[in-house]
Design a protein around this motif. Structure first.
Motif, PDB file in Angstrom:
ATOM      1  N   ARG A  94       8.427  -4.013 -24.575  1.00 20.30           N
ATOM      2  CA  ARG A  94       7.910  -4.506 -23.374  1.00 20.30           C
ATOM      3  C   ARG A  94       8.454  -3.622 -22.497  1.00 20.30           C
ATOM      4  O   ARG A  94       9.501  -3.517 -22.217  1.00 20.30           O
ATOM      5  N   LEU A  95       7.247  -3.190 -21.828  1.00 22.13           N
ATOM      6  CA  LEU A  95       7.815  -1.938 -20.510  1.00 22.13           C
ATOM      7  C   LEU A  95       7.610  -2.712 -19.117  1.00 22.13           C
ATOM      8  O   LEU A  95       6.911  -3.862 -19.024  1.00 22.13           O
ATOM      9  N   THR A  96       8.445  -2.166 -18.222  1.00 20.40           N
ATOM     10  CA  THR A  96       8.585  -2.481 -16.914  1.00 20.40           C
ATOM     11  C   THR A  96       8.414  -1.321 -16.019  1.00 20.40           C
ATOM     12  O   THR A  96       9.030  -0.139 -16.116  1.00 20.40           O
ATOM     13  N   THR A  97       7.520  -1.697 -15.127  1.00 18.60           N
ATOM     14  CA  THR A  97       7.108  -0.217 -13.957  1.00 18.60           C
ATOM     15  C   THR A  97       7.422  -0.764 -12.754  1.00 18.60           C
ATOM     16  O   THR A  97       7.563  -1.792 -12.489  1.00 18.60           O
ATOM     17  N   ARG A  98       7.873   0.157 -12.106  1.00 18.63           N
ATOM     18  CA  ARG A  98       7.800   0.089 -10.364  1.00 18.63           C
ATOM     19  C   ARG A  98       7.321   1.079  -9.572  1.00 18.63           C
ATOM     20  O   ARG A  98       7.367   2.435 -10.107  1.00 18.63           O
ATOM     21  N   GLN A  99       6.605   0.997  -8.492  1.00 15.49           N
ATOM     22  CA  GLN A  99       6.078   2.055  -7.816  1.00 15.49           C
ATOM     23  C   GLN A  99       6.947   2.500  -6.590  1.00 15.49           C
ATOM     24  O   GLN A  99       7.257   1.208  -5.898  1.00 15.49           O
ATOM     25  N   ILE A 100       7.347   3.785  -6.604  1.00  8.96           N
ATOM     26  CA  ILE A 100       8.100   4.084  -5.222  1.00  8.96           C
ATOM     27  C   ILE A 100       7.256   5.287  -4.395  1.00  8.96           C
ATOM     28  O   ILE A 100       6.939   6.191  -4.901  1.00  8.96           O
ATOM     29  N   VAL A 101       7.219   4.989  -3.270  1.00  9.82           N
ATOM     30  CA  VAL A 101       6.681   5.897  -2.387  1.00  9.82           C
ATOM     31  C   VAL A 101       7.523   6.888  -1.916  1.00  9.82           C
ATOM     32  O   VAL A 101       8.790   6.611  -1.365  1.00  9.82           O
ATOM     33  N   ARG A 102       7.379   8.276  -2.290  1.00 12.10           N
ATOM     34  CA  ARG A 102       8.734   9.165  -2.031  1.00 12.10           C
ATOM     35  C   ARG A 102       8.377   9.782  -0.710  1.00 12.10           C
ATOM     36  O   ARG A 102       9.346  10.317  -0.016  1.00 12.10           O
ATOM     37  N   SER A 103       7.270  10.292  -0.524  1.00  8.99           N
ATOM     38  CA  SER A 103       6.894  10.871   0.858  1.00  8.99           C
ATOM     39  C   SER A 103       5.567  10.497   1.249  1.00  8.99           C
ATOM     40  O   SER A 103       4.547  10.272   0.530  1.00  8.99           O
ATOM     41  N   VAL A 104       5.326  10.725   2.565  1.00  8.52           N
ATOM     42  CA  VAL A 104       3.958  10.628   3.385  1.00  8.52           C
ATOM     43  C   VAL A 104       4.098  11.657   4.320  1.00  8.52           C
ATOM     44  O   VAL A 104       4.926  11.626   5.166  1.00  8.52           O
ATOM     45  N   GLY A 105       3.099  12.601   3.940  1.00  9.63           N
ATOM     46  CA  GLY A 105       3.122  13.786   5.032  1.00  9.63           C
ATOM     47  C   GLY A 105       2.329  13.648   6.227  1.00  9.63           C
ATOM     48  O   GLY A 105       1.550  12.458   6.548  1.00  9.63           O
ATOM     49  N   PRO A 106       2.384  14.614   7.153  1.00  7.78           N
ATOM     50  CA  PRO A 106       1.700  14.662   8.560  1.00  7.78           C
ATOM     51  C   PRO A 106       0.150  14.669   8.453  1.00  7.78           C
ATOM     52  O   PRO A 106      -0.343  14.862   7.314  1.00  7.78           O
ATOM     53  N   LEU A 107      -0.412  14.385   9.366  1.00  4.85           N
ATOM     54  CA  LEU A 107      -1.966  14.569   9.334  1.00  4.85           C
ATOM     55  C   LEU A 107      -2.372  16.088   9.166  1.00  4.85           C
ATOM     56  O   LEU A 107      -1.568  16.835   9.775  1.00  4.85           O
ATOM     57  N   LYS A 108      -3.324  16.044   8.442  1.00  2.00           N
ATOM     58  CA  LYS A 108      -3.748  17.402   7.961  1.00  2.00           C
ATOM     59  C   LYS A 108      -5.263  17.601   7.688  1.00  2.00           C
ATOM     60  O   LYS A 108      -5.961  16.923   7.295  1.00  2.00           O
ATOM     61  N   ARG A 109      -5.840  18.722   8.451  1.00  6.10           N
ATOM     62  CA  ARG A 109      -7.247  18.984   8.157  1.00  6.10           C
ATOM     63  C   ARG A 109      -7.514  19.771   7.099  1.00  6.10           C
ATOM     64  O   ARG A 109      -6.879  20.705   6.762  1.00  6.10           O
ATOM     65  N   THR A 110      -8.319  19.165   6.180  1.00  7.07           N
ATOM     66  CA  THR A 110      -8.677  19.830   4.756  1.00  7.07           C
ATOM     67  C   THR A 110     -10.057  20.049   4.611  1.00  7.07           C
ATOM     68  O   THR A 110     -10.722  19.441   5.748  1.00  7.07           O
ATOM     69  N   LYS A 111     -10.634  20.658   3.590  1.00  4.14           N
ATOM     70  CA  LYS A 111     -12.277  20.764   3.725  1.00  4.14           C
ATOM     71  C   LYS A 111     -12.731  19.380   3.372  1.00  4.14           C
ATOM     72  O   LYS A 111     -13.971  19.278   3.415  1.00  4.14           O
ATOM     73  N   LEU A 112     -12.167  18.369   2.688  1.00  5.28           N
ATOM     74  CA  LEU A 112     -12.581  17.085   2.489  1.00  5.28           C
ATOM     75  C   LEU A 112     -12.565  16.343   3.978  1.00  5.28           C
ATOM     76  O   LEU A 112     -13.494  15.507   3.828  1.00  5.28           O
ATOM     77  N   GLY A 113     -11.675  16.483   4.740  1.00  2.00           N
ATOM     78  CA  GLY A 113     -11.633  15.771   5.954  1.00  2.00           C
ATOM     79  C   GLY A 113     -10.095  15.944   6.498  1.00  2.00           C
ATOM     80  O   GLY A 113      -9.321  16.578   5.908  1.00  2.00           O
ATOM     81  N   THR A 114      -9.867  14.752   7.570  1.00  2.00           N
ATOM     82  CA  THR A 114      -8.631  14.970   8.018  1.00  2.00           C
ATOM     83  C   THR A 114      -7.791  13.690   7.228  1.00  2.00           C
ATOM     84  O   THR A 114      -8.479  12.551   7.099  1.00  2.00           O
ATOM     85  N   GLY A 115      -6.553  13.891   6.895  1.00  2.00           N
ATOM     86  CA  GLY A 115      -5.821  12.804   6.131  1.00  2.00           C
ATOM     87  C   GLY A 115      -4.412  13.208   5.795  1.00  2.00           C
ATOM     88  O   GLY A 115      -3.751  13.906   6.639  1.00  2.00           O
ATOM     89  N   ARG A 116      -3.669  12.691   4.934  1.00  2.00           N
ATOM     90  CA  ARG A 116      -2.289  12.759   4.427  1.00  2.00           C
ATOM     91  C   ARG A 116      -2.208  12.973   3.100  1.00  2.00           C
ATOM     92  O   ARG A 116      -2.825  12.281   2.410  1.00  2.00           O
ATOM     93  N   PHE A 117      -1.188  13.732   2.507  1.00  2.00           N
ATOM     94  CA  PHE A 117      -0.792  13.763   1.089  1.00  2.00           C
ATOM     95  C   PHE A 117       0.504  12.826   1.348  1.00  2.00           C
ATOM     96  O   PHE A 117       1.138  12.580   2.157  1.00  2.00           O
ATOM     97  N   TRP A 118       0.376  11.901   0.152  1.00  2.00           N
ATOM     98  CA  TRP A 118       1.618  11.065  -0.395  1.00  2.00           C
ATOM     99  C   TRP A 118       1.797  11.128  -1.728  1.00  2.00           C
ATOM    100  O   TRP A 118       1.221  11.633  -2.626  1.00  2.00           O
ATOM    101  N   THR A 119       3.340  11.145  -2.083  1.00  2.00           N
ATOM    102  CA  THR A 119       3.775  11.208  -3.324  1.00  2.00           C
ATOM    103  C   THR A 119       4.181   9.982  -3.718  1.00  2.00           C
ATOM    104  O   THR A 119       5.158   9.184  -3.026  1.00  2.00           O
ATOM    105  N   ILE A 120       3.824   9.248  -4.922  1.00  2.00           N
ATOM    106  CA  ILE A 120       4.356   7.925  -5.545  1.00  2.00           C
ATOM    107  C   ILE A 120       4.824   8.403  -6.915  1.00  2.00           C
ATOM    108  O   ILE A 120       4.248   9.023  -7.637  1.00  2.00           O
ATOM    109  N   ASP A 121       6.120   7.858  -7.054  1.00  2.00           N
ATOM    110  CA  ASP A 121       6.639   7.775  -8.649  1.00  2.00           C
ATOM    111  C   ASP A 121       6.311   6.474  -9.058  1.00  2.00           C
ATOM    112  O   ASP A 121       6.648   5.459  -8.483  1.00  2.00           O
ATOM    113  N   VAL A 122       5.965   6.546 -10.404  1.00  2.00           N
ATOM    114  CA  VAL A 122       5.978   5.338 -11.117  1.00  2.00           C
ATOM    115  C   VAL A 122       6.725   5.466 -12.322  1.00  2.00           C
ATOM    116  O   VAL A 122       6.673   6.237 -13.184  1.00  2.00           O
TER     117      VAL A 122
END
Length: 173
Positions: free
Chosen positions: A120-148
């Protein structure tokens, strides 16, 4: 582009905070292992032959790459209400940051103790970082990292999946 605006307080509070602790809806089943291995033609004997598994890994195990499979919610379950999504903290970030589109930029997995039938497994989600606004070819946004992070019923660490995602708004939105 001007300096990135500060993160909303609700997002700042998420960083480093374990969220959405969940337990698997059912014990790990060997049938799922067989179906997954058959789907990708994985003939590794430790997943098919009990004697080989006992000799090599101390008993049957699930392929480590199945780690996220155990937490993909069924679209319906008795007593469940509302939309059921995997990686809920990601959808929270999209909403809080008003970034309607997203892509997975990278995914890495680190494995610990093997997952075995009956666990029986247990998981939890942890936001490690949220970066600044950035313009990319897709649009304007932010990168974020999540550990599970995932542990078994004995509290042993079985693995961590690390997702780097880009939440963004298309130029025409």
């Amino acid at each position: 582009m001007s300096a990135a605006p500060e993160l909303p307080p609700a997002v700042q509070a998420m960083i480093g905070t374990p969220m959405y602790e969940e337990r698997t809806e059912f014990p790990i089943e060997i049938g799922y292992v067989y179906n997954t291995c058959a789907a990708v033609q994985n003939a590794n004997p430790i997943f098919w032959d009990e004697a080989a598994a006992r000799e090599i890994t101390g008993g049957p195990i699930a392929p480590p790459t199945m780690l996220s499979v155990w937490f993909r919610p069924h679209h319906w379950a008795p007593g469940a209400a509302g939309e059921r999504t995997a990686l809920q903290v990601h959808f929270d970030l999209k909403r809080l940051l008003d970034l309607p589109e997203a892509v997975v930029a990278s995914n890495e997995a680190v494995f610990g103790e093997p997952v075995r039938p009956g666990d029986r497994l247990t998981t939890r989600q942890i936001v490690r970082s949220v970066g600044p606004l950035k313009r990319t070819k897709l649009g304007t946004g932010r990168f974020w990292t999540i550990d599970v992070e995932t542990t078994n019923q004995h509290g042993e660490w079985v693995g961590t999946e690390i997702y780097t995602l880009l939440g963004y708004r298309r130029p025409d939105q």
